[in-house]
Write a protein that holds these residues in place. Sequence first.
Motif: not given
Length: 213
Positions: A168-196
Amino acid sequence: MNDAPIFDESFRAGLEALFIWRRDVRHFRADPLPEGAMDRLLTLAQLAPSVGNSQPWRFVRIGAPGLREALAAHVDAASARAAERYDEERAAAYRALKLHGLREAPEIVAVFSDEAPAAGHGLGIQTMPEALRYSTVMAIHTLWLAARAEGIGLGWVSILDPAPVAALLDVPAHWTMVALLCIGYPSEPSDTPELERRGWQKRESRGERIFTR
């Protein structure tokens, strides 16, 4: 030669706080990042260590609304399939989680690892070629900490099929995908992991992850 900086107790305490408050963010405010913020963060990310100084990370910023929606739809479908592997109770808990911010976060970045970088001349990867991907993960973590130091959150989306996303992103074949990242200001900052906080999984004690031989 410049004198090496002295990282005093106050700095070390701040660094520990940064580690504690670095969270995997899924809930974002819609307001954009300041002008130049992403350029600055991506520059800092590239201070990460890499095998043979190969710097294999490749950052793809995704701005087209159509691409963003296609990625969100892909992740939603992959998430629905993933829910099927759980029993009824755990599946209900899984579906109640918010697992990405692809529609809300102001910045979306896909991160790839170049499997044949010209830099580095192959040093350190003859027996462990996967060290290139490990280096790319180091760059992601450096980005994560740099972002959090500016009050910016990052969420790592892993519920996806890398091959169609790369196509979908049309990158070279010898690139391996590692991550898809969402970046922005958090609506509810916390020092505890959300899954916890959401009752999915508590952090286990440090001793359960350290061994001596």
